[in-house]
Design an enzyme around this catalytic site. Structure first.
Site, short mmCIF file in Angstrom:
data_model
loop_
_atom_site.label_atom_id
_atom_site.label_comp_id
_atom_site.label_asym_id
_atom_site.label_seq_id
_atom_site.Cartn_x
_atom_site.Cartn_y
_atom_site.Cartn_z
N ASP A 337 -1.27 -2.62 -0.75
CA ASP A 337 -0.43 -1.42 -0.69
C ASP A 337 1.04 -1.79 -0.46
O ASP A 337 1.36 -2.86 0.05
CB ASP A 337 -0.90 -0.49 0.43
N GLU A 338 1.90 -0.86 -0.84
CA GLU A 338 3.33 -0.88 -0.48
C GLU A 338 4.01 -2.23 -0.70
O GLU A 338 4.65 -2.76 0.21
CB GLU A 338 3.50 -0.47 0.99
N VAL A 339 3.87 -2.79 -1.88
CA VAL A 339 4.54 -4.06 -2.15
C VAL A 339 6.00 -3.78 -2.54
O VAL A 339 6.27 -3.00 -3.45
CB VAL A 339 3.83 -4.84 -3.28
#
Ligand code: NAG
Ligand code: NAG
Ligand code: NAG
Length: 540
Positions: A337-339
């Site tokens: 997630d959320e790279v």
């Protein structure tokens, strides 16, 4: 426990009947709220009669039916018998009167019968059978299940049927319960990176989970802030990446958690989130993070895991090999997630790599390349992967059977529709971020969620394997984890266990208030739902 046997006094016929009537009159409780059942989560079917049974702590025991496939050598059950005896009788003050129970009104034994291979020494899995039948009648009640997992759930229900009447006598209505869960994956996510949670606190959470029939501890064990997992292969990860050397989970700690969970029919699902959320990994592992650039010079800061180096994948493959043996569960959560793409974009070597691969400055493709490498690794280890929804959203070519966890509220229904249409199993957590708090009874919102309320075929809906209540750790440590989780997570517990039609908020409030008191009585510092009091307050 000296009263054993007193309840069995044999009086000749008429005398016994008179005694029974006298006892009935003496015990017949005044109008007492505790007479209503307060089962949580509500079983599939619960039939009760007005016939009351009484239990005497000195003359009640759990035992195995002669026909059961499990016996005294089944440690999971022996331990559960010991625990549930204590939950039922242990936290209450004994009260005079219970030793005069006429035998025809006494419940003396719960006899447990496991029909199939009990799985005493196995770990629970996504396909574990948790169904059970419970027949409460005198003098011997019976609990029947295919596997030990159903027995564990049934023992919890049995313990919830027993209450102390207004005279303090341990009482249960005669009843017949048939039960099984609606969803097989019912999880609590804890985060031990933003704040370390002592093992003791995690074990307490497992206890409370069992009281609410949760069966997955999703252990978000490492993240940017700290790396408390002590790796055998790469000890520097926690030596350098933990908050301190005393804020570390040793192999022995992890084993303790996994085993404690198994005894409660709970799976431990480890999450090693990457390639983002990995700042702490960089402290103990050279070259694992991408160096960020500023004006064509390395800026001295680091971004996500470096996806262009071979050394990255040989490191990850060794690390995940270890994780796959330390954690026995079939699943490993890979995060994803959320790279943040800014650092990759600044790095000339990364851009060059992308050009050679034909990624066309599309960083989602680079992320997919990375995730694909890790997903392949996990599948080569004969394990299955769970990923956060971005991995699906960003065109990841997922291996069939990869589970996608949906955490974003935006476009939530559509997301569920799309992922299931593509044939991937789903875990829902978007509506159940319990770290977000606000004034009032927010459990009602969690409770009112219907997980299958999206457009899709029955086949798509079957791909929703369950959900998780998440308590992220930015503002949570050992001081407030328990009251913040319970009983708010209980609302999610019932939503995932009970039938779709169990939606009556008034009845839920009534039962949950009692269930919360029951948890408090068992040593769980669950916060109140609203004004009121607990019968047995202060006797923790
Ligand atoms: C339990 O038994 C009592 C006493 O007979 C009765 O009043 C009550 O309704 C019963 N409760 C349930 C849930 O059946
Ligand atoms: C990395 O591995 C690939 C595939 O095995 C190989 O072709 C390449 O030469 C390796 N790169 C380096 C720098 O070792
Ligand atoms: C769902 O898929 C359709 C095409 O298959 C796409 O147009 C849409 O944007 C997707 N929606 C979401 C929420 O991903």
């Amino acid at each position: 426990m000296e009263q054993r046997g007193l309840g069995r006094l044999r009086l000749p016929g008429l005398l016994a009947l008179l005694a029974a009537l006298a006892a009935l009159a003496a015990w017949s409780p005044r109008v007492s709220a505790s007479l209503d059942l307060s089962l949580w989560p509500l079983p599939v079917s619960a039939m009760t009669t007005p016939r009351l049974l009484y239990l005497s702590p000195g003359n009640f025991f759990f035992g195995h039916s002669p026909s059961s496939k499990a016996g005294p050598s089944c440690a999971v059950l022996q331990e559960a018998f010991r625990r549930y005896y204590a939950y039922i009788f242990g936290s209450y003050k004994w009260h005079r009167g219970y030793n005069k129970i006429p035998s025809e009104m006494e419940l003396q034994k719960l006899e447990v019968s496991v029909i199939m291979d009990p799985e005493c020494d196995s770990f629970p899995s996504i396909t574990s059978d948790e169904s059970y039948n419970l027949l409460v009648q005198g003098p011997v009640a019976t609990l029947t299940a295919n596997r030990v997992w159903g027995v564990l759930r049934g023992l919890e229900t049995f313990s919830q049927l027993i209450y102390q009447d207004s005279h303090g006598a341990f009482t249960a209505n005669e009843s017949n319960i048939v039960d099984s869960p609606r969803f097989p994956h019912r999880g609590i996510l804890i985060d031990t990176s933003r704040h370390f949670l002592p093992v003791k606190t995690i074990l307490k959470t497992l206890d409370a989970m069992a009281f609410n029939k949760f069966n997955v501890l999703h252990w978000h064990i490492v993240d940017d802030q700290s790396f408390p997992y002590q790796s055998i292969t790469f000890p520097e990860l926690s030596n350098k990446g933990s908050y301190s050397l005393s804020h570390v989970y040793t192999p022995n700690d992890v084993h303790t958690v996994v085993e404690y969970a198994r005894f409660r029919g709970i799976r431990v699902l480890p999450e090693f989130d990457s390639p983002g959320h990995t700042a702490s990994w960089g402290k103990g592992q050279k070259d694992i993070l991408t160096p960020c650039y500023h004006a064509s010079e390395p800026s001295g800061t680091f971004g996500p895991i470096n996806p262009i180096l071979n050394s990255t994948y040989s490191f990850l493959s060794k690390l995940f090999k270890e994780i796959s043996t330390v954690f026995p569960d079939e699943f490993i959560h890979l995060g994803g997630d959320e790279v943040d793409f800014n650092c990759w974009e600044s790095n000339p070597a990364v851009l060059n790599f992308m050009m050679n691969k034909g990624f066309d400055r599309n960083f989602k493709k680079l992320q997919s390349f990375y995730m694909q490498m890790v997903l392949d690794m996990i599948s080569a280890m004969k394990k299955r992967s769970i990923v956060w929804q971005e991995v699906y959203d960003d065109e990841g070519k997922l291996i069939p059977g990869t589970v996608v966890q949906v955490w974003k509220m935006d476009n939530f229904d559509n997301e569920l529709r799309n992922i299931t249409a593509a044939g991937f199993p789903v875990i829902i957590s978007a509506p159940w971020y319990l770290d977000t708090i606000h004034y009032g009874q927010d459990w009602r919102e969690y409770y009112s969620v219907e997980p299958l309320n999206f457009l899709g075929t029955p086949k798509q809906k079957q791909l929703v394997i369950g959900g998780e209540a998440c308590i992220w750790g930015e503002y949570v440590d050992a001081t407030n984890l328990t009251p913040r989780l319970w009983p708010r997570a209980s609302a999610v517990g019932e939503r995932l266990w009970s039938h779709q039609d169990v939606t009556d908020l008034r009845d839920a409030y009534r039962r949950l208030t009692r269930h919360r008191c029951r948890m408090v009585g068992r040593g769980i510092a669950a916060q109140p739902l609203f004004t009121g009091y607990c019968e047995h307050e202060g006797r923790m």
